[in-house]
Design a protein around this motif. Structure first.
Motif, mmCIF file in Angstrom:
data_model
loop_
_atom_site.group_PDB
_atom_site.id
_atom_site.type_symbol
_atom_site.label_atom_id
_atom_site.label_comp_id
_atom_site.label_asym_id
_atom_site.label_seq_id
_atom_site.Cartn_x
_atom_site.Cartn_y
_atom_site.Cartn_z
ATOM 1 N N ASP A 28 -48.384 36.732 -26.001
ATOM 2 C CA ASP A 28 -49.210 37.823 -25.465
ATOM 3 C C ASP A 28 -48.869 39.199 -26.043
ATOM 4 O OD1 ASP A 28 -50.930 36.553 -23.446
ATOM 5 O OD2 ASP A 28 -49.036 36.021 -22.480
ATOM 6 N N TYR A 29 -47.601 39.396 -26.422
ATOM 7 C CA TYR A 29 -47.169 40.735 -26.802
ATOM 8 C C TYR A 29 -46.467 40.751 -28.159
ATOM 9 C CZ TYR A 29 -48.133 42.034 -21.959
ATOM 10 O OH TYR A 29 -48.755 42.271 -20.750
ATOM 11 N N MET A 30 -46.342 41.949 -28.717
ATOM 12 C CA MET A 30 -45.597 42.163 -29.949
ATOM 13 C C MET A 30 -44.830 43.482 -29.842
ATOM 14 S SD MET A 30 -48.782 43.044 -32.510
ATOM 15 C CE MET A 30 -49.881 44.449 -32.236
ATOM 16 N N PHE A 31 -43.780 43.601 -30.635
ATOM 17 C CA PHE A 31 -42.964 44.809 -30.662
ATOM 18 C C PHE A 31 -43.334 45.625 -31.893
ATOM 19 C CE2 PHE A 31 -39.353 47.216 -32.234
ATOM 20 C CZ PHE A 31 -38.883 47.867 -31.108
ATOM 21 N N ILE A 32 -43.408 46.956 -31.735
ATOM 22 C CA ILE A 32 -43.691 47.852 -32.860
ATOM 23 C C ILE A 32 -42.776 49.073 -32.770
ATOM 24 C CG2 ILE A 32 -45.431 49.221 -34.094
ATOM 25 C CD1 ILE A 32 -47.609 47.608 -32.764
ATOM 26 N N CYS A 33 -42.273 49.512 -33.911
ATOM 27 C CA CYS A 33 -41.535 50.770 -33.992
ATOM 28 C C CYS A 33 -41.876 51.420 -35.335
ATOM 29 C CB CYS A 33 -40.028 50.532 -33.884
ATOM 30 S SG CYS A 33 -39.056 52.036 -33.606
ATOM 31 N N ASP A 34 -42.101 52.710 -35.333
ATOM 32 C CA ASP A 34 -42.519 53.423 -36.538
ATOM 33 C C ASP A 34 -41.378 54.241 -37.137
ATOM 34 O OD1 ASP A 34 -45.401 52.763 -36.545
ATOM 35 O OD2 ASP A 34 -45.394 53.827 -34.633
ATOM 36 N N TRP A 35 -41.464 54.435 -38.448
ATOM 37 C CA TRP A 35 -40.494 55.269 -39.172
ATOM 38 C C TRP A 35 -41.240 56.208 -40.095
ATOM 39 C CZ3 TRP A 35 -39.326 56.505 -44.190
ATOM 40 C CH2 TRP A 35 -38.069 57.054 -44.450
ATOM 41 N N ASP A 36 -40.822 57.441 -40.128
ATOM 42 C CA ASP A 36 -41.291 58.340 -41.184
ATOM 43 C C ASP A 36 -40.129 59.202 -41.638
ATOM 44 O OD1 ASP A 36 -41.261 60.878 -39.614
ATOM 45 O OD2 ASP A 36 -42.931 59.938 -38.540
ATOM 46 N N ARG A 37 -40.288 59.788 -42.791
ATOM 47 C CA ARG A 37 -39.183 60.469 -43.463
ATOM 48 C C ARG A 37 -38.638 61.646 -42.658
ATOM 49 N NH1 ARG A 37 -40.435 61.630 -49.605
ATOM 50 N NH2 ARG A 37 -40.609 59.345 -49.498
ATOM 51 N N GLU A 38 -39.509 62.291 -41.882
ATOM 52 C CA GLU A 38 -39.097 63.489 -41.162
ATOM 53 C C GLU A 38 -38.239 63.187 -39.937
ATOM 54 O OE1 GLU A 38 -42.266 62.999 -42.263
ATOM 55 O OE2 GLU A 38 -41.918 64.324 -43.981
ATOM 56 N N ILE A 39 -38.631 62.160 -39.143
ATOM 57 C CA ILE A 39 -37.925 61.940 -37.869
ATOM 58 C C ILE A 39 -37.270 60.568 -37.741
ATOM 59 C CG2 ILE A 39 -39.375 63.582 -36.627
ATOM 60 C CD1 ILE A 39 -40.981 61.294 -35.517
ATOM 61 N N GLY A 40 -37.401 59.716 -38.744
ATOM 62 C CA GLY A 40 -36.783 58.395 -38.679
ATOM 63 C C GLY A 40 -37.526 57.456 -37.746
ATOM 64 N N TRP A 41 -36.772 56.548 -37.095
ATOM 65 C CA TRP A 41 -37.388 55.563 -36.206
ATOM 66 C C TRP A 41 -37.781 56.216 -34.886
ATOM 67 C CZ3 TRP A 41 -39.111 51.390 -38.281
ATOM 68 C CH2 TRP A 41 -38.459 50.830 -39.393
ATOM 69 N N HIS A 42 -38.994 55.861 -34.389
ATOM 70 C CA HIS A 42 -39.469 56.443 -33.140
ATOM 71 C C HIS A 42 -40.577 55.583 -32.541
ATOM 72 C CE1 HIS A 42 -42.252 57.919 -36.244
ATOM 73 N NE2 HIS A 42 -43.156 58.018 -35.279
ATOM 74 N N ASP A 43 -40.874 55.858 -31.273
ATOM 75 C CA ASP A 43 -41.965 55.212 -30.541
ATOM 76 C C ASP A 43 -41.845 53.688 -30.527
ATOM 77 O OD1 ASP A 43 -44.209 55.024 -28.964
ATOM 78 O OD2 ASP A 43 -45.638 55.251 -30.612
ATOM 79 N N ALA A 44 -40.692 53.197 -30.081
ATOM 80 C CA ALA A 44 -40.524 51.754 -29.902
ATOM 81 C C ALA A 44 -41.364 51.308 -28.710
ATOM 82 C CB ALA A 44 -39.052 51.417 -29.665
#
Length: 354
Positions: A28-44
């Motif tokens: 039913d679900y999946m995990f997502i986390c984003d990375w960008d050069r300015e702030i690193g890993w975020h929004d898990a």
């Protein structure tokens, strides 16, 4: 790491637990986390499983900057759920990402994310014999740009699916074709990583093998095409005259978690394990001389795959009469016993999901 949760409006119907196959039914679900050069890993976050939006100029679609892992969650007889050596998958992914110039997802966050998703999906962890919940962490570039360079943004995601045996035939021995023209990996390349390009490049060999009636390909080294390395979806081991041979993980062979676990068991049982290069000619000769006693592949998906036949050019060797060997069976029973909690874990390999 804080993980936010987005509830699904309607849960999926569960599949027939007795007929799962492999990789067919996403949870039913999946995990997502984003990375960008300015702030690193975020929004898990854990969100409903489904399609993701992707720009047609997404760099992964054009330059294949992508890595993945594979591990499982097992339901014990007491109903509890446990993982098997998840930190090794996390560390291997970091090594893969470093080679492909991708950001590292920290080991502790990797394990925490896996546990959080499995806990959310505990109703999807099957209890039938030899079933488990397969876990697929993966990472890819998300920057929309045409031009070969390290991307400015990435996604780390995890999918889960309940699975049965990887091979429909279960633990029956498989037939393997030794590939003598194409190569899988070369020194200095990405052979030791778990990236999609390695697998895409191996499909041609797989198609060739299947046309000849073989289920898998055994790859030789990319330099001399002389030494055995690994099978398309697993590492491989050979019991020759009482000793165990397996290719060294020195850059062209994936350092398998199951491979490492088998080596621990074998050494504790008193076997000499030779992580050395083995020439295909010497391997075939050992087969004809009666010294090649057992052959088996090792990997997360299938755990162990006994090999009953090897073909190299027009030369064919049948191993152990085409039957599963005694040591192969013992390794399978021991490792799966630890994974499903039927045997004590004397190595500290398992982690409860609670």
């Amino acid at each position: 790491m804080e993980i936010r949760f987005e509830k699904r409006e309607k849960l999926k119907d569960k599949p027939d637990w007795s007929n799962l196959g492999f990789g067919k039914y996403m949870t039913d679900y999946m995990f997502i986390c984003d990375w960008d050069r300015e702030i690193g890993w975020h929004d898990a976050r854990i969100v409903p499983e489904g399609p993701i939006e992707m720009d047609p100029a997404c760099m992964t679609l054009h330059y294949a900057q992508e890595t993945f892992e594979g591990l499982k969650a097992y339901r014990r007889e007491d109903g509890k759920i446990q993982l098997f050596r998840p930190e090794m998958n996390a560390k291997r992914m970091i090594n893969s990402n470093e080679r492909l110039c991708m950001p590292a997802f920290p080991v502790e966050d990797f394990v925490a994310a896996v546990k959080a998703l499995v806990k959310t999906e505990e109703a999807w962890v099957p209890k039938e014999k030899d079933t488990s919940l397969y876990i697929r962490p993966f990472m890819f570039a998300t920057e929309a740009a045409l031009g070969v360079h390290m991307a400015k943004s990435y996604k780390f995601m995890i999918l889960c699916c309940p699975v049965g045996a990887y091979y429909a035939t279960g633990l029956d021995p498989v037939k393997i074709l030794v590939e003598n023209e194409l190569v899988r990996a070369v020194a200095g390349g990405t052979g030791f990583t778990k990236c999609g390009g390695n697998y895409a490049g191996s499909i041609a060999g797989q198609v060739k093998a299947e046309k000849l009636g073989y289920s898998q390909v055994l790859w030789l080294d990319g330099n001399e095409r002389k030494y055995v390395e690994e099978v398309g979806t697993m590492n491989i081991m050979f019991k020759i005259d009482g000793e165990i041979w397996t290719a060294p993980t020195v850059g062209t062979v994936l350092p398998g978690v199951t491979r490492d676990s088998m080596i621990h068991l074998l050494k504790d049982w008193g076997y000499k394990v030779r992580e050395e290069r083995l020439a295909i000619d010497d391997l075939m000769k050992a087969g004809h001389d009666g010294k090649l006693e057992e052959v088996f592949g090792t990997g997360t998906a299938a755990v162990i795959s006994p090999v009953g036949e090897l073909r190299y050019n027009d030369d064919v060797v049948v191993i152990n009469g085409g039957k599963t060997g005694e040591l192969t069976q013992k390794l399978y029973d021991t490792l799966t016993g630890i994974q499903w909690g039927r045997l004590p874990d004397n190595y500290g390999w398992t982690q409860l999901v609670d």
